[in-house]
Motif scaffolding. Sequence first.
Motif, mmCIF file in Angstrom:
data_model
loop_
_atom_site.group_PDB
_atom_site.id
_atom_site.type_symbol
_atom_site.label_atom_id
_atom_site.label_comp_id
_atom_site.label_asym_id
_atom_site.label_seq_id
_atom_site.Cartn_x
_atom_site.Cartn_y
_atom_site.Cartn_z
ATOM 1 N N TYR A 378 0.716 -1.280 -0.063
ATOM 2 C CA TYR A 378 0.019 -0.071 -0.057
ATOM 3 C C TYR A 378 0.863 1.376 0.123
ATOM 4 C CZ TYR A 378 -3.879 3.074 1.581
ATOM 5 O OH TYR A 378 -4.674 4.161 1.665
ATOM 6 N N ASN A 379 1.935 1.246 0.697
ATOM 7 C CA ASN A 379 2.842 2.383 0.922
ATOM 8 C C ASN A 379 3.947 2.677 -0.298
ATOM 9 O OD1 ASN A 379 1.707 3.532 3.372
ATOM 10 N ND2 ASN A 379 2.840 2.023 4.596
ATOM 11 N N TYR A 380 4.240 1.426 -0.664
ATOM 12 C CA TYR A 380 5.293 1.533 -1.778
ATOM 13 C C TYR A 380 4.985 1.365 -3.023
ATOM 14 C CZ TYR A 380 8.756 2.179 2.059
ATOM 15 O OH TYR A 380 9.531 2.412 3.115
ATOM 16 N N GLU A 382 1.900 1.219 -4.725
ATOM 17 C CA GLU A 382 0.582 1.182 -5.214
ATOM 18 C C GLU A 382 0.230 3.015 -5.285
ATOM 19 O OE1 GLU A 382 -3.797 1.212 -3.319
ATOM 20 O OE2 GLU A 382 -3.222 -0.872 -3.352
ATOM 21 N N PRO A 383 0.618 3.368 -6.555
ATOM 22 C CA PRO A 383 0.340 4.799 -6.842
ATOM 23 C C PRO A 383 -0.970 5.159 -7.147
ATOM 24 C CG PRO A 383 1.181 3.753 -8.627
ATOM 25 C CD PRO A 383 1.288 2.650 -7.520
ATOM 26 N N ARG A 428 1.060 9.098 -7.053
ATOM 27 C CA ARG A 428 2.038 8.925 -6.289
ATOM 28 C C ARG A 428 1.683 7.915 -5.192
ATOM 29 N NH1 ARG A 428 3.957 14.777 -4.384
ATOM 30 N NH2 ARG A 428 1.596 14.861 -4.057
ATOM 31 N N THR A 429 2.682 7.367 -4.682
ATOM 32 C CA THR A 429 2.504 6.369 -3.502
ATOM 33 C C THR A 429 2.658 7.264 -1.933
ATOM 34 O OG1 THR A 429 4.937 5.752 -3.147
ATOM 35 C CG2 THR A 429 3.436 4.794 -4.687
#
Length: 485
Positions: A378-380, A382-383, A428-429
């Motif tokens: 989710y953080n890295y 998934e833009p 952006r992520t």
Amino acid sequence: MFRIDVDFDPTVDPVTLVEESYIHPAGAAVNLRKSYEQKSGFHFTAPLMAFQRPTGRFEEHHLFAAAKHQLAIFCDQMEERMPSATQTQIQAKDAEIARIKYRIERINEIHERYFNVHNSERDHRMPFSGIMTRDVYTKAAHFHVLREQLPAGFITLVTEQEAILPSVLPHVFREEIQKDSFRWIAMTFDKNATKPEMENRVSTYKAELKRFIEALRASDPVAEATMTNGERMRAFIAATMKPAIGTDGAGNPRPVQSHNFQQSFMPMIWIASPLQTAGETNKIVGFPLMRSKRRTELKALPFDAEIANPDTRAAVAYHVWSATLQPVSTFFNSIRERISFARRAGGKAARSGPSYINGAAFNPRVLIALLNIFRIHYNYFEPRQYMAPWLENGGIANMPQGEIEKRIPGTDTFVPFKKKKVARPLMRTPAMRLGIQDVNHDRDGNLKEASIHRVLYRPWIFWGTPVWDKFENRKVDRRTLKRAT
């Protein structure tokens, strides 16, 4: 910690817990009554209240029923499967069954006669591998775990207006409150608003914000030009916010918050936020626990008073601006939608009762590992776009100019057309939003690693391992140390 909110403890064995809590190894009943002494010197005893009992954190009618039924089912299995070919085996079988039935009777005696906790029709549906816990215990445990994970420093906690929290949070964060390093902001909003209602509120709000910024620009263009979007928002809140006022049955004004949030240590004034964003429309923000100086100032104000002090008004405007649950809500909604066994147990009133999801959902280790994997993705990786309603061009990128060819209808001839100047969302992520991709150097020109503390939660699944040490002691070269065995 995510699964802690299902009010279920999977580690409890009902029979063991009940017998260890209330039945002495010698057979006597214990922990049933408490002795008291009046001022006159008169001594008396009274049954323990629920919060005084060793099992007070559980739903006790489920706990005792599960213990009795666990023994009853085992007794039936003994009746059916214990060998009884010889007289000795029959006597041994009867003796064991009699002991089991005696244990059931002892538990039933404590359950119904001492504590007056009656069976319900659904008690027999409780599992034997865990027990439901009381909501107050669940909330306290949740915040206790959260407090342990947070690093030392000032804590600002934003919650919804939940009735149980005023009796929990002051105890969990007692040390931080005494050190004056804790702030608690409560908020509530219209969760039943329809989409047309929300769109209409947002449209009206954006028009008011635009007029405010234009007036600000006209009065002081130099100062307005140097302000960030957040500063413009906070200035708008400070200029337009009003105290939130409710009405009683007779139409008289009254505090808008629930009675649980009208404690003596809490300021009575709550603020109706002029913001209509992030799906949280008609938001009302309160300040149950602030730093001592601000709390003293706010407590002196009636619930319907305007905040006249400019400094206090600016500080309150900042808290109203930052009081949102949208980022956390978005993350957990994504988990529940995409991962089936992370969904909530239970549901809305339309359901007949709680539901339990089969599988490994209640195994903390499995769920923790799964959530860590999901959080990294989710953080890295998934833009997605981030377009706040108050940003004009903050979340979009301009398309490069160019030409395309279009066929003339009815012919095979193509002619050039200029591309329309349209903007596309900037994808952006969350890690990129926090600058994880930025290249920074120290004074000596060496490349500085981005701090993933700003992106990931503390890796509590690795507590006590070399990975944990690496996160907590960044200056220590772990390769020179050996792991303790």
